[in-house]
Write a protein that holds these residues in place. Structure first.
Motif, mmCIF file in Angstrom:
data_model
loop_
_atom_site.group_PDB
_atom_site.id
_atom_site.type_symbol
_atom_site.label_atom_id
_atom_site.label_comp_id
_atom_site.label_asym_id
_atom_site.label_seq_id
_atom_site.Cartn_x
_atom_site.Cartn_y
_atom_site.Cartn_z
ATOM 1 N N GLU A 386 0.823 -1.200 0.000
ATOM 2 C CA GLU A 386 0.000 0.000 0.000
ATOM 3 C C GLU A 386 0.865 1.262 0.000
ATOM 4 O O GLU A 386 0.523 2.265 -0.648
ATOM 5 N N MET A 387 1.988 1.225 0.697
ATOM 6 C CA MET A 387 2.899 2.371 0.682
ATOM 7 C C MET A 387 3.456 2.594 -0.732
ATOM 8 O O MET A 387 3.562 3.732 -1.208
ATOM 9 N N ASP A 388 3.811 1.497 -1.373
ATOM 10 C CA ASP A 388 4.319 1.618 -2.741
ATOM 11 C C ASP A 388 3.251 2.168 -3.687
ATOM 12 O O ASP A 388 3.551 3.025 -4.544
ATOM 13 N N TYR A 389 2.003 1.684 -3.547
ATOM 14 C CA TYR A 389 0.928 2.198 -4.388
ATOM 15 C C TYR A 389 0.697 3.689 -4.142
ATOM 16 O O TYR A 389 0.460 4.469 -5.074
ATOM 17 N N PHE A 390 0.779 4.101 -2.898
ATOM 18 C CA PHE A 390 0.568 5.506 -2.542
ATOM 19 C C PHE A 390 1.634 6.398 -3.192
ATOM 20 O O PHE A 390 1.326 7.419 -3.825
ATOM 21 N N LEU A 391 2.891 6.000 -3.033
ATOM 22 C CA LEU A 391 3.969 6.795 -3.605
ATOM 23 C C LEU A 391 3.954 6.751 -5.131
ATOM 24 O O LEU A 391 4.359 7.714 -5.798
ATOM 25 N N SER A 392 3.470 5.662 -5.692
ATOM 26 C CA SER A 392 3.380 5.594 -7.166
ATOM 27 C C SER A 392 2.366 6.598 -7.684
ATOM 28 O O SER A 392 2.589 7.254 -8.711
ATOM 29 N N ASN A 393 1.232 6.731 -6.957
ATOM 30 C CA ASN A 393 0.231 7.719 -7.369
ATOM 31 C C ASN A 393 0.793 9.145 -7.257
ATOM 32 O O ASN A 393 0.551 10.004 -8.132
ATOM 33 N N VAL A 394 1.542 9.411 -6.190
ATOM 34 C CA VAL A 394 2.146 10.740 -6.032
ATOM 35 C C VAL A 394 3.162 11.003 -7.137
ATOM 36 O O VAL A 394 3.202 12.084 -7.743
ATOM 37 N N THR A 395 3.975 10.020 -7.425
ATOM 38 C CA THR A 395 5.011 10.168 -8.464
ATOM 39 C C THR A 395 4.392 10.385 -9.828
ATOM 40 O O THR A 395 4.894 11.178 -10.645
ATOM 41 N N GLU A 396 3.297 9.686 -10.091
ATOM 42 C CA GLU A 396 2.651 9.824 -11.397
ATOM 43 C C GLU A 396 2.145 11.240 -11.625
ATOM 44 O O GLU A 396 2.169 11.751 -12.752
ATOM 45 N N GLU A 457 -0.794 15.522 0.327
ATOM 46 C CA GLU A 457 -1.946 15.848 1.172
ATOM 47 C C GLU A 457 -3.257 15.361 0.542
ATOM 48 O O GLU A 457 -4.142 14.828 1.229
ATOM 49 N N GLN A 458 -3.355 15.547 -0.775
ATOM 50 C CA GLN A 458 -4.578 15.099 -1.452
ATOM 51 C C GLN A 458 -4.696 13.572 -1.451
ATOM 52 O O GLN A 458 -5.765 13.007 -1.182
ATOM 53 N N GLU A 459 -3.614 12.895 -1.783
ATOM 54 C CA GLU A 459 -3.633 11.440 -1.835
ATOM 55 C C GLU A 459 -3.782 10.811 -0.457
ATOM 56 O O GLU A 459 -4.305 9.699 -0.318
ATOM 57 N N LEU A 460 -3.313 11.534 0.567
ATOM 58 C CA LEU A 460 -3.367 10.975 1.912
ATOM 59 C C LEU A 460 -4.810 10.790 2.387
ATOM 60 O O LEU A 460 -5.122 9.854 3.129
ATOM 61 N N THR A 461 -5.699 11.667 1.935
ATOM 62 C CA THR A 461 -7.117 11.515 2.308
ATOM 63 C C THR A 461 -7.677 10.197 1.778
ATOM 64 O O THR A 461 -8.336 9.440 2.507
ATOM 65 N N ASN A 462 -7.418 9.931 0.504
ATOM 66 C CA ASN A 462 -7.869 8.653 -0.069
ATOM 67 C C ASN A 462 -7.190 7.475 0.611
ATOM 68 O O ASN A 462 -7.799 6.422 0.825
ATOM 69 N N PHE A 463 -5.920 7.653 0.940
ATOM 70 C CA PHE A 463 -5.182 6.579 1.596
ATOM 71 C C PHE A 463 -5.804 6.241 2.957
ATOM 72 O O PHE A 463 -5.924 5.078 3.337
#
Length: 825
Positions: A386-396, A457-463
């Motif tokens: 899940e951490m990898d998926y989160f950072l992948s979304n941020v990187t994208e 910050e935006q992705e963290l809400t979904n996370f």
């Protein structure tokens, strides 16, 4: 080869003997199977019966047996109806050509009438007696009209009687034909089926009237043999019944054999009474009956002929294989063999049921293990994913089109990954604005640092939402796993109870029955299901005592003395009329009883309290006391606490272990709402056999045990229910004694005294100063003392439950039953 010593055979001789016995048994079995095949599959038995019924007459004129037999076979065994019809016609033609022609006409008319009856929407078995009646009536009327050209009232009455007998015999043959035409039979016969079979056999014997061997009547020999067999396998009642029925039918066929009914009935009665003497005793009954009946109105020659006929019947009876009599006895209700057969059948059904329950238990256990593995063993790996998926979304969204992408993620992967992970953690803790070092270093490392922080910050809400959903799913899995495991344990215990056979307690039943009857008590029937200490289970059927309470006052005290432990009436169904019998269940009393006292008050003297309490007596011989305190006050807190106790009560009553029950309730409460509404639980499980108490305290206050002048504190450290989703329940055990007092309370009572620094010491002192031992008085006194310290103001919901454990003293003392003590049982 060495010589054998004493009566012992050599191993070689014993082996030869065993091999010979096996070969003989195999030969007998094969012979029996071939015989059954010839008699049932090929229809040889129907052929013999049909031939004799075709010859059977009543009063030398009436022949009511042939057409009902053919009609019954035609409806129930259509493929063998031709064989049965030919056999009946052969028997009729053996008497006279006129009888044979009459039956041919009757058969033809029956087939026509039966085909026309297809327009009537009734089952063939229900309309068959009426079809036979009209067929016989029309055939006989037609015969009289052809022969005499007129029909008198006597002729019409004669024909009606014969048709009426055919009507009755059709119903009888419909019951008995399956018994002689099917190789596989039912486990047992009904009483009416046994009577129908006897009537069929007696009717068959009428076909042998006129047959003799060396002057001895064949029907007399066969009828007495039939009486011997049934008297031996079923006793005096069935023996006399067979004698009356057989003798009556034979006397109808030949009025000169009317005395035969008395001889058969009396011989059946004597033979049944003497059946304890095996075949010899039953045979003596027939011989004695023959001599006694033969002495009246007969000359010496007839007496000697009757005696010879009885001797021939006895000889046939003595040479009848035991296997035949044993198989017959299995079919007749009331015999020992029938009872054993039924017990074996019930045991087979019980074993099948137990195995199915065990299979279900294993399935539930496997499902529980599957849910547990999927829910708990992959948490760490899923967290990294899940951490990898989160950072992948941020990187994208930030680094995909950045010109420094290769430098950051290819050359400095670890540094970039560390910065992003740390930023995510700081944002999650809402402390990023205070961590200037991290923002300064991120600015130096990344040219889009501001955008990266905004996207995180935006992705963290979904996370967070995804994490919460994941935890709820895992918790749901855990609840399902625990519930499945609990159900598996309950079903496994249930399977073990099913497999527990009822003990063979016939000797004990007789001893208890003799003891009660010697005392003057009339007992109709007694059933012993268990004599295990502490788990006695006895049922009796006793005469109605007009409300005098004899079961409670006399029978239970006598059983107490006989069995050596206290027995009481568990359940009683009194008779609805004075001459009836009452059904009474007796069982062991518990070694201890619990007397409770309860005091409670709502905050400010209101009507709705956030505290709830419950006392439950479980079927497993345990007594549960529970107090739940919902967070806050008012209706919401009352709902939470009462719902907690209601769930716990329902789960405990299913037999699930206490720890699993509490963890299940906690999981349900934690998942049910997003509000921070929690409740405490204080549970005490008292074993009524040994007074051992298990305390399960979930966020509750300490409890106290008062033993004489000693006060013992019971405490455990668990958070309130609903705060965390998974926790371990600490169980505290204490051994109580008779006379001990258990005091449980909510925090409103424990922390209620004003201007008190040490609540525990204050409560211990108040409990030790109590002079009364009445639970209700203690609850009221402690509640009043706490309220007084607050000057009469109730600042929180307050509940206190006091339980007193004491020996269970029976209401009635035991009544001596000398010579029938438990050691004799």
């Amino acid at each position: 080869m060495q010589k054998t010593e004493g009566n012992y055979a050599s191993p070689a001789t014993e082996a030869i003997f065993n091999r010979t016995r096996l070969e003989f048994s195999r030969y007998i079995t094969q012979f029996g199977l071939k015989t059954e095949k010839v008699l049932f599959h090929w229809g040889a038995l129907l052929l013999i019966v049909g031939f004799l019924l075709g010859r059977a007459l009543i009063l030398m004129k009436i022949m009511p047996f042939a057409l009902p037999f053919f009609a019954a076979v035609y409806v129930m065994k259509r493929e063998k109806s031709a064989l049965a019809g030919l056999a009946v016609l052969a028997g009729a033609f053996s008497l006279s050509i006129q009888n044979g022609l009459l039956l041919i006409c009757a058969f033809f008319l029956f087939l026509v009438v039966y085909r026309l009856s297809g327009m009537i929407s009734l089952e063939p078995a229900k309309k068959l007696p009426f079809l036979v009646f009209f067929t016989m009536l029309l055939t006989k009327i037609g015969m009289f009209y052809v022969l005499t050209q007129q029909i008198t009232l006597y002729d019409f009455t004669f024909v009606t009687i014969e048709a009426g007998l055919s009507f009755i015999l059709t119903m009888i043959f419909l019951q008995s034909i399956p018994l002689i035409s099917q190789r596989q039979r039912k486990q047992s016969l009904k009483t009416e089926e046994v009577i129908c079979l006897i009537i069929l056999l007696a009717s068959v014997m009428t076909g042998t009237i006129g047959w003799s061997i060396y002057g001895l009547s064949v029907e007399h020999i066969l009828s007495r043999y039939l009486v011997l067999v049934f008297a031996f396998v079923a006793g005096a009642t069935m023996g006399s019944t067979v004698g009356v029925v057989t003798g009556l039918i034979l006397s109808f066929a030949n009025i000169g054999s009317l005395y035969e009914m008395s001889l058969l009935a009396f011989s059946g009665l004597l033979g049944g009474l003497l059946k304890e003497g095996k075949k010899i005793g039953t045979s003596i009954g027939l011989l004695v009956g023959t001599l006694l009946i033969g002495l009246y109105g007969q000359n010496n020659q007839l007496l000697s002929m009757n005696l010879y006929e009885s001797l021939v019947s006895v000889t046939l009876f003595l040479f009848t294989p035991k296997l035949i009599t044993k198989n017959i006895s299995k079919l007749i209700p009331g015999t020992t063999e029938h009872t054993l057969e039924q017990q074996q059948y019930v045991r087979k059904i019980r074993d099948v049921t137990a195995n199915r329950v065990e299979q279900f238990s294993n399935v539930f256990q496997a499902l529980s293990k599957s849910f547990s593995q999927n829910g708990f063993y992959e948490d760490d790996r899923d967290e990294h994913k899940e951490m990898d998926y989160f950072l992948s979304n941020v990187t994208e969204r930030t680094c995909q089109f950045c010109f420094k992408k290769d430098q950051c993620w290819a050359q400095q992967f670890d540094t970039t990954y560390h910065y992003m992970k740390e930023v995510m953690h700081e944002i999650d803790q809402d402390t990023l604005q205070y961590n200037t070092r991290l923002t300064r270093e991120l600015d130096k490392h990344c040219i889009k640092s501001k955008k990266v922080i905004d996207v995180i910050e935006q992705e963290l809400t979904n996370f967070r939402v995804n994490q919460k959903l994941k935890h709820q799913i895992q918790e749901s899995r855990r609840i399902v796993a625990e519930q499945l495991l609990g159900v598996s344990q309950v079903m496994n215990n249930f399977a073990k109870e099913i497999k527990r056979e009822r003990e063979n307690l016939h000797v004990q039943e007789e001893q208890i029955l003799d003891a009660l009857r010697n005392f003057g008590m009339e007992i109709n029937q007694i059933e012993l299901y268990s004599l295990e200490p502490g788990n006695v289970d006895i049922e009796m059927w006793v005469p109605y005592c007009h409300g005098r309470g004899e079961c409670e006052k006399i029978i239970a005290p006598m059983l107490t003395d006989i069995l050596g432990e206290s027995i009481v009436v568990k359940h009683e169904d009194c008779a609805t009329y004075p001459q009836g019998y009452c059904h009474v269940s007796f069982g062991s009393t518990k070694a201890y009883v619990v007397d409770t006292g309860i005091a409670h008050a709502a905050k400010g003297g209101g009507f709705v309290s956030g505290d709830s309490y419950s006392t439950i007596e479980l079927n497993a011989g345990k007594y549960a006391i529970a107090i739940s305190d919902g967070m806050g006050n008012g209706e919401r807190a009352h709902y939470e606490s009462s719902e907690t106790l209601q769930l716990l009560k329902q789960i405990l009553q299913t037999g699930i272990e206490e720890k699993i029950a509490i963890k299940s309730v906690n999981s349900i409460l934690s998942l049910r709402t997003n509000d921070e509404i929690f409740s405490t639980l204080d549970l005490a499980m008292i074993d009524l056999q040994d007074a051992n108490v298990k305390f399960l305290k979930i966020g509750s206050t300490p409890s106290f045990i008062k033993r004489a002048n000693q006060v013992i504190k019971v405490q455990a450290s668990n958070l309130p229910m609903g705060i965390i989703e998974d926790f371990d329940v600490d169980v505290v055990s204490e051994q109580m004694k008779a006379g001990d007092l258990l005091i449980m309370m909510s925090d409103g009572v424990f922390e209620g005294p004003k201007h008190v620094e040490n609540y525990e010491m204050w409560m211990k002192r108040k409990v030790s100063e109590l002079e009364t031992t009445d639970p209700q008085e203690i609850a009221d006194l402690i509640m009043e003392e706490v309220i007084r310290t607050r000057s009469g103001i109730i600042e929180d919901d307050m509940t206190i439950v006091v339980a007193k454990v004491q020996h269970n003293t029976p209401k009635w003392s035991s009544i001596p039953a000398y010579g029938q003590r438990k050691k004799a049982l």
